[in-house]
Write a protein that holds these residues in place. Structure first.
Motif, PDB file in Angstrom:
ATOM      1  N   MET A  42       0.848  -1.197   0.000  1.00 43.06           N
ATOM      2  CA  MET A  42       0.000   0.000   0.000  1.00 43.06           C
ATOM      3  C   MET A  42       0.884   1.249   0.000  1.00 43.06           C
ATOM      4  O   MET A  42       1.412   1.640   1.047  1.00 43.06           O
ATOM      5  CB  MET A  42      -0.908  -0.014   1.233  1.00 43.06           C
ATOM      6  CG  MET A  42      -1.973   1.054   1.189  1.00 43.06           C
ATOM      7  SD  MET A  42      -2.933   1.113   2.730  1.00 43.06           S
ATOM      8  CE  MET A  42      -1.741   1.849   3.865  1.00 43.06           C
ATOM      9  N   ALA A  43       1.032   1.820  -1.146  1.00 41.91           N
ATOM     10  CA  ALA A  43       1.890   3.009  -1.216  1.00 41.91           C
ATOM     11  C   ALA A  43       1.131   4.241  -0.723  1.00 41.91           C
ATOM     12  O   ALA A  43      -0.092   4.271  -0.745  1.00 41.91           O
ATOM     13  CB  ALA A  43       2.354   3.224  -2.648  1.00 41.91           C
ATOM     14  N   ILE A  44       1.889   5.216  -0.269  1.00 44.97           N
ATOM     15  CA  ILE A  44       1.292   6.515   0.066  1.00 44.97           C
ATOM     16  C   ILE A  44       0.945   7.201  -1.252  1.00 44.97           C
ATOM     17  O   ILE A  44       1.762   7.236  -2.167  1.00 44.97           O
ATOM     18  CB  ILE A  44       2.301   7.379   0.863  1.00 44.97           C
ATOM     19  CG1 ILE A  44       2.725   6.694   2.169  1.00 44.97           C
ATOM     20  CG2 ILE A  44       1.748   8.764   1.106  1.00 44.97           C
ATOM     21  CD1 ILE A  44       1.654   6.553   3.232  1.00 44.97           C
ATOM     22  N   GLU A  45      -0.256   7.732  -1.345  1.00 43.48           N
ATOM     23  CA  GLU A  45      -0.678   8.337  -2.613  1.00 43.48           C
ATOM     24  C   GLU A  45      -0.656   9.865  -2.577  1.00 43.48           C
ATOM     25  O   GLU A  45      -0.844  10.459  -1.522  1.00 43.48           O
ATOM     26  CB  GLU A  45      -2.085   7.864  -2.971  1.00 43.48           C
ATOM     27  CG  GLU A  45      -2.064   6.441  -3.497  1.00 43.48           C
ATOM     28  CD  GLU A  45      -3.438   5.963  -3.925  1.00 43.48           C
ATOM     29  OE1 GLU A  45      -4.311   6.802  -4.163  1.00 43.48           O
ATOM     30  OE2 GLU A  45      -3.599   4.733  -4.012  1.00 43.48           O
ATOM     31  N   LEU A  46      -0.430  10.448  -3.743  1.00 44.19           N
ATOM     32  CA  LEU A  46      -0.545  11.895  -3.898  1.00 44.19           C
ATOM     33  C   LEU A  46      -2.026  12.211  -4.092  1.00 44.19           C
ATOM     34  O   LEU A  46      -2.601  11.846  -5.118  1.00 44.19           O
ATOM     35  CB  LEU A  46       0.260  12.360  -5.116  1.00 44.19           C
ATOM     36  CG  LEU A  46       0.171  13.848  -5.457  1.00 44.19           C
ATOM     37  CD1 LEU A  46       0.861  14.702  -4.394  1.00 44.19           C
ATOM     38  CD2 LEU A  46       0.778  14.122  -6.837  1.00 44.19           C
ATOM     39  N   PRO A  47      -2.675  12.857  -3.098  1.00 42.76           N
ATOM     40  CA  PRO A  47      -4.111  13.135  -3.265  1.00 42.76           C
ATOM     41  C   PRO A  47      -4.327  14.177  -4.358  1.00 42.76           C
ATOM     42  O   PRO A  47      -3.455  15.018  -4.587  1.00 42.76           O
ATOM     43  CB  PRO A  47      -4.522  13.719  -1.905  1.00 42.76           C
ATOM     44  CG  PRO A  47      -3.347  13.594  -1.007  1.00 42.76           C
ATOM     45  CD  PRO A  47      -2.137  13.414  -1.860  1.00 42.76           C
ATOM     46  N   PRO A  48      -5.462  14.116  -5.068  1.00 41.57           N
ATOM     47  CA  PRO A  48      -5.720  15.139  -6.078  1.00 41.57           C
ATOM     48  C   PRO A  48      -5.841  16.517  -5.423  1.00 41.57           C
ATOM     49  O   PRO A  48      -6.263  16.614  -4.268  1.00 41.57           O
ATOM     50  CB  PRO A  48      -7.060  14.718  -6.695  1.00 41.57           C
ATOM     51  CG  PRO A  48      -7.629  13.676  -5.802  1.00 41.57           C
ATOM     52  CD  PRO A  48      -6.537  13.131  -4.942  1.00 41.57           C
ATOM     53  N   LEU A  49      -5.465  17.564  -6.157  1.00 41.39           N
ATOM     54  CA  LEU A  49      -5.687  18.931  -5.675  1.00 41.39           C
ATOM     55  C   LEU A  49      -7.196  19.125  -5.499  1.00 41.39           C
ATOM     56  O   LEU A  49      -7.963  18.662  -6.344  1.00 41.39           O
ATOM     57  CB  LEU A  49      -5.207  19.931  -6.723  1.00 41.39           C
ATOM     58  CG  LEU A  49      -3.866  20.618  -6.631  1.00 41.39           C
ATOM     59  CD1 LEU A  49      -3.798  21.703  -7.707  1.00 41.39           C
ATOM     60  CD2 LEU A  49      -3.580  21.199  -5.268  1.00 41.39           C
ATOM     61  N   PRO A  50      -7.626  19.825  -4.445  1.00 42.43           N
ATOM     62  CA  PRO A  50      -9.079  20.017  -4.247  1.00 42.43           C
ATOM     63  C   PRO A  50      -9.702  21.047  -5.189  1.00 42.43           C
ATOM     64  O   PRO A  50     -10.882  21.361  -5.051  1.00 42.43           O
ATOM     65  CB  PRO A  50      -9.183  20.458  -2.776  1.00 42.43           C
ATOM     66  CG  PRO A  50      -7.828  20.880  -2.363  1.00 42.43           C
ATOM     67  CD  PRO A  50      -6.833  20.272  -3.313  1.00 42.43           C
TER      68      PRO A  50
END
Ligand code: MN3
Length: 200
Positions: free
Chosen positions: A1-9
């Motif tokens: 489970m990699a850490i993900e880059l969340p989408p910009l809001p």
């Protein structure tokens, strides 16, 4: 489970003219992404690969041998929190419960704005300014580099402002105070800060 880059809001041009599309392209698309990618490389095959970003930050804090992991995890979390601390059409006076709390704790909005701006201006070199809840009190903090209030007991972050040069240099060059004014007057996401206060 990699850490993900969340989408910009919001879209990359949504904070213009206060923060340009070009700044967000680099700041989110290059800087933030690079912290996430580096973190995933560093934790691959270690127990941290199954940990949450908050667990990694709290565990690695203060451990000299894990400084690189701490820095990249801290910057990953801080940037996600920073994007959410801003919203198109934001800024100005607070709303909801925070309006009352700020009135009480800082002698009004003007007092808050002055202290928050001062924290951002006086953070020497790279770092962050924060509005946090500590018990029933609000406080303003500043942290260097990748550090955050997450590692302080009983402290809940409500809002943050990135004062690393890469946050403002393309739009404001060396004029950090102008970026801080734009953040306070036009970008602060009080709904996000109120939601964090409700969880504190
Ligand atoms: Mn940054």
């Amino acid at each position: 489970m990699a850490i993900e880059l969340p989408p910009l809001p919001y879209s990359e041009d949504a904070l213009a003219p206060f923060i340009s599309k070009k700044t967000l392209e680099f700041h989110y698309g290059k800087h933030h992404k690079s912290y996430v990618d580096t973190l995933n490389k560093l934790i691959a095959g270690t127990p941290y690969a199954r940990a949450s970003i908050e667990e990694i930050i709290r565990d690695a804090a203060g451990d000299e041998s894990k400084m690189q992991i701490f820095n990249n995890a801290g910057q990953t979390w801080n940037h996600t929190f920073y994007w959410n601390s801003m919203t198109p059409g934001g800024g100005g006076k607070p709303t909801g419960d925070l309006a009352k709390a700020i009135e009480r704790n800082f002698d009004g909005y003007e007092g808050f704005a002055e202290q928050f701006a001062d924290a951002g201006k006086t953070q020497f070199g790279s770092g962050w300014a924060w509005l946090v809840a500590k018990g029933s009190q609000l406080e303003i903090l500043k942290t260097p580099n990748a550090e955050s209030p997450l590692t302080q007991k009983g402290v809940t972050p409500l809002l943050t402002m990135d004062v690393w040069e890469h946050a403002y240099y393309l739009d404001y060059q060396n004029k950090r105070p102008d970026y801080i004014t734009a953040y306070l007057e036009n970008l602060v996401n009080w709904d996000f800060a109120n939601a964090n206060l409700a969880k504190a």
